[in-house]
Design a protein around this motif. Sequence first.
Motif, PDB file in Angstrom:
ATOM      1  N   GLY A 119      47.667  29.809  38.880  1.00  0.00           N
ATOM      2  CA  GLY A 119      47.139  28.938  37.677  1.00  0.00           C
ATOM      3  C   GLY A 119      48.027  28.795  36.615  1.00  0.00           C
ATOM      4  N   PHE A 120      48.737  29.815  36.290  1.00  0.00           N
ATOM      5  CA  PHE A 120      49.871  29.509  35.080  1.00  0.00           C
ATOM      6  C   PHE A 120      50.971  28.698  35.685  1.00  0.00           C
ATOM      7  CE2 PHE A 120      48.911  33.890  33.536  1.00  0.00           C
ATOM      8  CZ  PHE A 120      48.240  33.657  32.254  1.00  0.00           C
ATOM      9  N   GLU A 121      51.177  28.563  36.887  1.00  0.00           N
ATOM     10  CA  GLU A 121      52.350  27.436  37.242  1.00  0.00           C
ATOM     11  C   GLU A 121      51.747  26.315  36.935  1.00  0.00           C
ATOM     12  OE1 GLU A 121      54.680  26.123  41.178  1.00  0.00           O
ATOM     13  OE2 GLU A 121      53.526  27.884  41.183  1.00  0.00           O
ATOM     14  N   VAL A 122      50.279  25.766  37.279  1.00  0.00           N
ATOM     15  CA  VAL A 122      50.062  24.461  37.086  1.00  0.00           C
ATOM     16  C   VAL A 122      49.710  24.271  35.521  1.00  0.00           C
ATOM     17  CG1 VAL A 122      49.286  23.979  39.498  1.00  0.00           C
ATOM     18  CG2 VAL A 122      47.772  25.048  37.929  1.00  0.00           C
ATOM     19  N   PHE A 123      49.198  25.375  34.848  1.00  0.00           N
ATOM     20  CA  PHE A 123      48.851  25.362  33.619  1.00  0.00           C
ATOM     21  C   PHE A 123      50.131  24.942  32.745  1.00  0.00           C
ATOM     22  CE2 PHE A 123      48.114  27.643  29.513  1.00  0.00           C
ATOM     23  CZ  PHE A 123      47.075  27.065  28.926  1.00  0.00           C
ATOM     24  N   CYS A 124      51.508  25.683  32.976  1.00  0.00           N
ATOM     25  CA  CYS A 124      52.503  25.419  32.179  1.00  0.00           C
ATOM     26  C   CYS A 124      53.124  24.034  32.431  1.00  0.00           C
ATOM     27  CB  CYS A 124      53.439  26.502  32.463  1.00  0.00           C
ATOM     28  SG  CYS A 124      52.688  28.113  31.706  1.00  0.00           S
ATOM     29  N   GLN A 125      52.439  23.487  33.449  1.00  0.00           N
ATOM     30  CA  GLN A 125      52.911  22.140  33.616  1.00  0.00           C
ATOM     31  C   GLN A 125      52.105  21.002  32.979  1.00  0.00           C
ATOM     32  OE1 GLN A 125      53.459  21.820  37.773  1.00  0.00           O
ATOM     33  NE2 GLN A 125      54.893  23.163  38.073  1.00  0.00           N
ATOM     34  N   GLY A 126      50.960  21.364  32.283  1.00  0.00           N
ATOM     35  CA  GLY A 126      50.128  20.591  31.588  1.00  0.00           C
ATOM     36  C   GLY A 126      49.104  20.177  32.582  1.00  0.00           C
ATOM     37  N   GLN A 127      48.888  20.427  33.620  1.00  0.00           N
ATOM     38  CA  GLN A 127      48.126  20.175  34.790  1.00  0.00           C
ATOM     39  C   GLN A 127      46.577  20.531  34.699  1.00  0.00           C
ATOM     40  OE1 GLN A 127      49.729  20.243  38.869  1.00  0.00           O
ATOM     41  NE2 GLN A 127      51.442  19.772  38.041  1.00  0.00           N
ATOM     42  N   GLU A 141      56.506  33.316  32.450  1.00  0.00           N
ATOM     43  CA  GLU A 141      55.470  32.023  32.422  1.00  0.00           C
ATOM     44  C   GLU A 141      55.414  31.702  31.045  1.00  0.00           C
ATOM     45  OE1 GLU A 141      52.524  34.293  35.980  1.00  0.00           O
ATOM     46  OE2 GLU A 141      52.460  34.903  33.777  1.00  0.00           O
ATOM     47  N   VAL A 142      55.456  32.428  29.994  1.00  0.00           N
ATOM     48  CA  VAL A 142      55.706  32.111  28.571  1.00  0.00           C
ATOM     49  C   VAL A 142      56.728  31.070  28.517  1.00  0.00           C
ATOM     50  CG1 VAL A 142      56.025  32.462  26.195  1.00  0.00           C
ATOM     51  CG2 VAL A 142      54.604  34.139  27.736  1.00  0.00           C
ATOM     52  N   ALA A 143      57.830  31.303  29.010  1.00  0.00           N
ATOM     53  CA  ALA A 143      58.960  30.346  29.099  1.00  0.00           C
ATOM     54  C   ALA A 143      58.554  29.021  29.687  1.00  0.00           C
ATOM     55  CB  ALA A 143      60.044  31.111  29.698  1.00  0.00           C
ATOM     56  N   ALA A 144      58.025  29.089  30.613  1.00  0.00           N
ATOM     57  CA  ALA A 144      57.626  27.965  31.420  1.00  0.00           C
ATOM     58  C   ALA A 144      56.603  26.879  30.476  1.00  0.00           C
ATOM     59  CB  ALA A 144      56.988  28.447  32.965  1.00  0.00           C
ATOM     60  N   CYS A 145      55.728  27.783  29.848  1.00  0.00           N
ATOM     61  CA  CYS A 145      54.913  26.930  29.279  1.00  0.00           C
ATOM     62  C   CYS A 145      55.659  26.373  27.923  1.00  0.00           C
ATOM     63  CB  CYS A 145      53.814  27.740  28.663  1.00  0.00           C
ATOM     64  SG  CYS A 145      52.454  27.951  29.716  1.00  0.00           S
ATOM     65  N   GLU A 146      56.557  27.064  27.443  1.00  0.00           N
ATOM     66  CA  GLU A 146      57.409  26.691  26.530  1.00  0.00           C
ATOM     67  C   GLU A 146      58.202  25.149  26.945  1.00  0.00           C
ATOM     68  OE1 GLU A 146      59.670  29.769  25.046  1.00  0.00           O
ATOM     69  OE2 GLU A 146      58.211  30.790  23.700  1.00  0.00           O
ATOM     70  N   GLY A 148      57.397  23.640  29.221  1.00  0.00           N
ATOM     71  CA  GLY A 148      56.254  22.454  29.565  1.00  0.00           C
ATOM     72  C   GLY A 148      55.639  21.867  28.257  1.00  0.00           C
ATOM     73  N   GLY A 149      55.897  22.337  27.192  1.00  0.00           N
ATOM     74  CA  GLY A 149      55.429  21.758  25.946  1.00  0.00           C
ATOM     75  C   GLY A 149      53.942  22.382  25.765  1.00  0.00           C
ATOM     76  N   VAL A 150      53.501  23.385  26.664  1.00  0.00           N
ATOM     77  CA  VAL A 150      52.184  23.893  26.271  1.00  0.00           C
ATOM     78  C   VAL A 150      52.050  24.902  25.292  1.00  0.00           C
ATOM     79  CG1 VAL A 150      50.214  24.819  27.687  1.00  0.00           C
ATOM     80  CG2 VAL A 150      51.744  22.989  28.692  1.00  0.00           C
ATOM     81  N   GLU A 151      51.412  24.886  24.460  1.00  0.00           N
ATOM     82  CA  GLU A 151      51.028  26.112  23.570  1.00  0.00           C
ATOM     83  C   GLU A 151      49.509  26.561  23.826  1.00  0.00           C
ATOM     84  OE1 GLU A 151      51.433  24.616  19.419  1.00  0.00           O
ATOM     85  OE2 GLU A 151      53.543  24.455  19.400  1.00  0.00           O
ATOM     86  N   PHE A 152      49.527  27.774  23.836  1.00  0.00           N
ATOM     87  CA  PHE A 152      48.144  28.196  24.338  1.00  0.00           C
ATOM     88  C   PHE A 152      47.559  29.333  23.447  1.00  0.00           C
ATOM     89  CE2 PHE A 152      51.619  30.557  26.459  1.00  0.00           C
ATOM     90  CZ  PHE A 152      51.300  31.932  26.086  1.00  0.00           C
TER      91      PHE A 152
END
Length: 357
Positions: A119-127, A141-146, A148-152
């Motif tokens: 779930g985090f994998e696709v979430f951090c890609q903005g999907q 996963e935090v780094a992946a979100c950063e 991908g430009g996804v703040e949460f």
Amino acid sequence: MPTGPAEFTARSPTAAWSFSCRAYLPDRQHTRRPFRSNEVKRTSHRWSIASGVAVLALTLAACGGGDAGASEGGSGASGTVAVDGSSTVEPMSKAASELLSEENPDVRVTVGAAGTGGGFEVFCQGQTDISDASRPIEEDEVAACEEGGVEFTELQVATDALTVAVHPDLAVDCITSEQLVELFGPGSDVTNWSDLDPSFPDQEISFFIPGTDSGTYDYMAADVVADESEELRKDVESSEDDNVLVQGISGTEGAVGFFGYTYYEENMDSLKALSIDDGNGCVEPSAETAQAGEYTPLSRPLFIYVSNSSYSENAATKEYVDFYIENLETIAEAAKYIPLSEELYGETQSALEGLSS
């Protein structure tokens, strides 16, 4: 027409729900609770939206409610919301989506169960707009979100009692937290119950555990077994689908595995839950022992992670998340999870207020 606390129960061929006229959602005039039946076995831990709508109509009519299909004070928001992640949290997110659809059918929510890591994998890609998680987000996963430009924003939604289940005929009722590590640790050579304790039966052990994408796996490996590898033993049958684990354990003599409490609760006729002794005596998994902090070390928090941009830019996401948190206790109880304490609920409300501002 019932006007007091008497229970009205309606049933359909695919699902059944028990509904109390006293237990409406706050200001929204409907709620539901799943009914577990030996005759009705679901192949996945998902509820039927169509069945839920039909039964809600019956229960509302029985309690003097209005048209079950009509919106009652919704915001008028419309659009789609994509949710994926933990199979443990999925029933709550699904319950929230189905209850919201009664108030606002124009908000369409899809809920997947790829596992916390998936779930985090696709979430951090903005999907996706929301990621269900049965553990806190990890640094990578935090780094992946950063990236991908996804703040949460993290919102705790319930407490779970991770349950160690065995075949119902196994003559073992309680194990210590140290034996839990011996059973599931990556260096374990325990293959027979008598290896764990000479007083246990001479019975070969078969292991059925969540897959490595599961937050339940991560929690057991990192927080319970606490091995530096953050891995569990590999001579196991694994699956991201908890229902597969239930079937494996219930159908194999000597089997053991673990999953969220709700999966045990709905299959308790074919499983036995082990009590855990952390040094203070054997404690069974339950809502009461988990909320009281007595069921250690297997009590754990459950979360949803919300994309800040989706919440602010997608009216459907805001509608869904606001409804979810506003009715959190009812949703947790309907999905057979352990509601947050007053203090923890206040923290979740504060986090949502920060997201709104």
